[in-house]
Design a protein around this motif. Structure first.
Motif, short mmCIF file in Angstrom:
data_model
loop_
_atom_site.label_atom_id
_atom_site.label_comp_id
_atom_site.label_asym_id
_atom_site.label_seq_id
_atom_site.Cartn_x
_atom_site.Cartn_y
_atom_site.Cartn_z
N VAL A 76 0.83 -1.20 0.00
CA VAL A 76 0.00 0.00 0.00
C VAL A 76 0.87 1.26 0.00
O VAL A 76 0.51 2.28 -0.58
N ASP A 77 2.02 1.19 0.66
CA ASP A 77 2.91 2.36 0.75
C ASP A 77 3.79 2.52 -0.48
O ASP A 77 4.40 3.57 -0.66
N LEU A 78 3.86 1.49 -1.31
CA LEU A 78 4.79 1.52 -2.45
C LEU A 78 4.57 2.69 -3.39
O LEU A 78 5.55 3.30 -3.84
N PRO A 79 3.33 3.05 -3.75
CA PRO A 79 3.15 4.20 -4.65
C PRO A 79 3.78 5.48 -4.12
O PRO A 79 4.34 6.26 -4.90
N PHE A 80 3.71 5.71 -2.79
CA PHE A 80 4.35 6.89 -2.22
C PHE A 80 5.85 6.87 -2.49
O PHE A 80 6.44 7.85 -2.94
N PHE A 81 6.48 5.73 -2.24
CA PHE A 81 7.91 5.62 -2.44
C PHE A 81 8.30 5.77 -3.90
O PHE A 81 9.31 6.40 -4.23
#
Length: 331
Positions: A76-81
């Motif tokens: 879920v956090d991957l797009p931010f990174f």
């Protein structure tokens, strides 16, 4: 000889050592005036452009930037990174820098120590800030330039962050103005400063409206989304108007559990998220959320770090430009 010659090329052409060439270029070390003049004349005559290794040797720089990612981030956090990393890379590549990514696991900062002890980077970008932040503490004492992505309570740490407080306050204020006075809040680890900032923005909206937020409707430390089902059952008994989720992972789980319990959104309950990513793009109904420019966030962090490395004056930045996106889930 082309323009992309190396120190080795210069040394062979002039019959001197590579160390002598490097010292002549940098102006450091013992080199005779005649030799230095010979090297500089050769460089000018051949339109010399130092390659990265030559520049590093001359300036004692690696031309690498370290980017530290926590290894407990999930899909879920991957797009931010991804978006943040694109912004970082766009800036660093323009200055001839490469990026080295290192993972940090909990309190284990051995990866950071390794790249610093081995002199692999000229500076570090931390991509998460904590209340108890061992990585930031170590970097402060190491003397290596570093910038944090995310607000920090440490006045000695330079950070770049989106204006999460103002964004969360504005979204909550809009919901209150819609008549949603009994709003629940579900968030994660309070050692993460972003969790505290979002909580503060939520409470500030109630204070501005002249009403009190019910502390019994605030659920923090919800790191395991499997807890959301039980929270939802409790909230049904408390007659809440809506649920504000601190991120899209929690929002996605709330919506899934509502489907299981045949709770209609927005007819029975409204749902909003303090962060929007591709995870929520295809949600049905579409979810009211906050949208930030993560690419710009990464670019600003990289530019601040490069300015710091160059010896320029830098200060912490809070970036505006967020969007409150009202959708079907709060109609």
């Amino acid at each position: 000889m082309g323009s992309k010659i190396t120190i080795d090329d210069v040394a062979r052409a002039l019959g001197i050592s590579k160390t002598t060439v490097s010292r002549a270029i940098s102006g450091k070390g013992r080199v005779g005036d005649d030799t230095r003049q010979k090297v500089m004349s050769f460089i000018e005559e051949h339109n010399y452009i130092p390659n990265i290794n030559a520049r590093a040797l001359a300036g004692q720089k690696t031309y690498n930037i370290g980017v530290i990612w926590p290894d407990d981030y999930n899909a879920v956090d991957l797009p931010f990174f991804q978006r943040c990393m694109i912004g970082i890379s766009e800036v660093t590549s323009g200055f001839g820098y490469d990026v080295i990514v290192s993972l940090i696991s909990g309190d284990d900062i051995s990866g950071i120590k390794r790249i610093i002890d081995n002199h692999k980077v000229d500076g570090i970008i931390l991509t998460r800030t904590l209340v108890k932040d061992n990585a930031a503490y170590y970097l402060k004492n190491s003397g290596v330039p570093f910038v944090a992505v995310g607000k920090t309570y440490d006045a000695d740490v330079v950070y770049v962050d989106n204006d999460n407080f103002a964004a969360c306050k504005e979204l909550t204020s809009i919901l209150i103005a819609k008549g949603l006075k009994r709003l629940a809040l579900i968030g994660g680890n309070t050692n993460h400063i972003i969790t505290r900032t979002r909580h503060e923005g939520f409470l500030a909206a109630f204070e501005q409206a002249g009403i009190s937020a019910d502390p019994g409707l605030i659920y923090l430390e919800v790191e395991d989304v499997s807890k959301v089902g039980n929270i939802l059952k409790e909230l049904q008994k408390k007659n809440v108007d809506g649920i504000v989720c601190m991120d899209d992972a929690i929002a996605g789980e709330v919506m899934a559990r509502c489907r299981d319990e045949h709770i209609r959104i927005p007819e029975d309950i409204r749902v909003a998220s303090f962060y929007n990513s591709s995870i929520l793009e295809n949600a049905v109904p579409s979810v009211t959320s906050l949208n930030f420019n993560d690419r710009n966030l990464g670019a600003n962090a990289a530019k601040t770090l490069l300015d710091m490395i160059a010896g320029g004056y830098v200060s912490s930045k809070t970036l505006g430009g967020y969007e409150v996106i009202l959708k079907e889930s709060t109609k």
